[in-house]
Design a protein around this motif. Structure first.
Motif, PDB file in Angstrom:
ATOM      1  N   ALA A 268       9.185  13.382  -7.724  1.00 47.51           N
ATOM      2  CA  ALA A 268       9.930  12.125  -7.597  1.00 47.51           C
ATOM      3  C   ALA A 268       9.063  11.051  -6.936  1.00 47.51           C
ATOM      4  N   ALA A 269       8.235  11.458  -5.981  1.00 46.59           N
ATOM      5  CA  ALA A 269       7.407  10.496  -5.255  1.00 46.59           C
ATOM      6  C   ALA A 269       6.329   9.873  -6.143  1.00 46.59           C
ATOM      7  N   ILE A 270       5.747  10.641  -7.076  1.00 50.51           N
ATOM      8  CA  ILE A 270       4.712  10.036  -7.927  1.00 50.51           C
ATOM      9  C   ILE A 270       5.328   9.085  -8.943  1.00 50.51           C
ATOM     10  N   GLN A 271       6.579   9.329  -9.321  1.00 48.68           N
ATOM     11  CA  GLN A 271       7.258   8.373 -10.183  1.00 48.68           C
ATOM     12  C   GLN A 271       7.517   7.065  -9.446  1.00 48.68           C
ATOM     13  N   LEU A 272       7.926   7.194  -8.182  1.00 54.67           N
ATOM     14  CA  LEU A 272       8.140   6.008  -7.358  1.00 54.67           C
ATOM     15  C   LEU A 272       6.821   5.259  -7.142  1.00 54.67           C
TER      16      LEU A 272
END
Length: 355
Positions: A268-272
């Motif tokens: 989720a963090a790399i998408q953000l």
């Protein structure tokens, strides 16, 4: 006495280091009123596309100066990931054969990258068999086993030599918080955390080292329990970090805190990251970001100002069929939504809400 070939080989590696050591230090946008700066050291811009470029160069230099690598020596590793890709690159640069031991389950994309740089993959049935087979191959052909998991912490000169820690502090020298409060990294071999931890102590900096760890990895449990023999037997799904055993290069004494991070949160963090900065990265960068966000929230609660540094470990192009594939993520049974919501809430309010 150093041979002409060894001297030439060292000069080639040092020239590569001179070209690529100072990778970019990006600023991640945070609200100005927080008084906290978050920096991302972008290791994806190395010639082989990852943080492991530094490690591979250091491991080969270490073998050269210790008299273990000579003209014609076959280099052997136990790695199916970015380390093997970078080692193959340097082996080709020096005109040396390179073989890496990989599980049969290794993706074709990884095999193609290793072979692109002239490396050869030797297959075994399981990850657990890689180490012994690499030792056997090196012995059989009179080669040198690079052994990243043993030598990573000692191959890098943490006092200088354009190491990653020295580069970060030099780049921060003109920033408002030139001495970071925290440096956040993951552990695959443990070499990066050892380099940063030793460097800040050597330079007497008031900087703490946090190591983030994915699900199934033994590093967090080994550090928490003070047990270097701790194992999980579970491979990490976040490539480049996390191990089923505590590796010999992991140096717990230089680490101030470890933070376990759910795998779904890392993705989720790399998408953000991609949405907010246009930088897209591999899963280990997401693990770093989750840890950094938690520490920044803690600083805000305590009324602290300062800076936090973490790494973009590699680029996202290698993970189009995994971390950036909705079908692949669904097959892992990961629900990214609550983790993304938690991070969005943090960036809006400065609060990190635990489950």
């Amino acid at each position: 006495m150093t041979s002409d070939w060894t001297g030439s080989a060292i000069a080639l590696l040092e020239a590569d280091g001179n070209r690529s050591a100072d990778t970019h230090l990006h600023v991640f946008p945070l609200p100005a009123e927080w008084g906290i700066d978050l920096y991302l050291k972008d290791e994806s811009v190395h010639p082989t596309g990852s943080l492991k470029h530094r490690l591979a160069r250091s491991l080969i230099l270490y073998g050269l100066v210790n008299g273990r690598i000579h003209e014609g020596t076959t280099l052997v590793e136990a790695s199916s990931g970015s380390t093997a890709v970078s080692e193959a690159y340097f082996a080709r640069m020096l005109g040396l054969p390179f073989v890496t031991v990989v599980p049969r389950s290794t993706s074709q994309e990884k095999i193609d990258l290793i072979e692109f740089y002239g490396g050869r993959c030797h297959f075994v049935d399981s990850g657990a068999a890689m180490y012994a087979e690499a030792e056997r191959l090196a012995s059989e052909c009179g080669g040198h086993y690079l052994d990243q998991f043993t030598y990573a912490e000692r191959a890098t000169d943490w006092r200088g030599n354009n190491n990653i820690a020295e580069s970060v502090f030099s780049q921060l020298s003109r920033e408002r918080h030139a001495i970071p409060s925290w440096i956040v990294v993951g552990a695959g071999t443990g070499g990066t955390s050892a380099t940063f931890g030793r460097y800040v102590r050597y330079r007497c900096h008031d900087t703490r080292i946090a190591v983030v760890d994915p699900e199934g990895s033994a590093f967090y449990g080994g550090w928490r329990n003070g047990d270097p023999s701790f194992t999980t037997g579970t491979p990490s799904r976040i490539e480049g970090i996390g191990r089923p055993r505590v590796e010999p290069s992991f140096v717990p004494g230089v680490i101030d805190e470890m933070i376990p991070v759910p795998d779904a949160a890392s993705v989720a963090a790399i998408q953000l990251l991609k949405q907010r900065t246009l930088h897209w990265a591999g899963g280990s960068t997401g693990t770093n970001l989750v840890g950094a966000f938690q520490l920044i929230a803690r600083m805000l609660r305590a009324g602290e100002r300062g800076s936090v540094v973490t790494l973009i470990c590699d680029g996202g192009a290698r993970y189009l069929d995994t971390y950036y594939s909705d079908d692949w993520v669904a097959a892992q049974e990961w629900d990214l939504a609550p983790h993304r919501a938690r991070m969005e809430h943090f960036l809006a309010t400065g609060e990190w809400v635990e489950d």
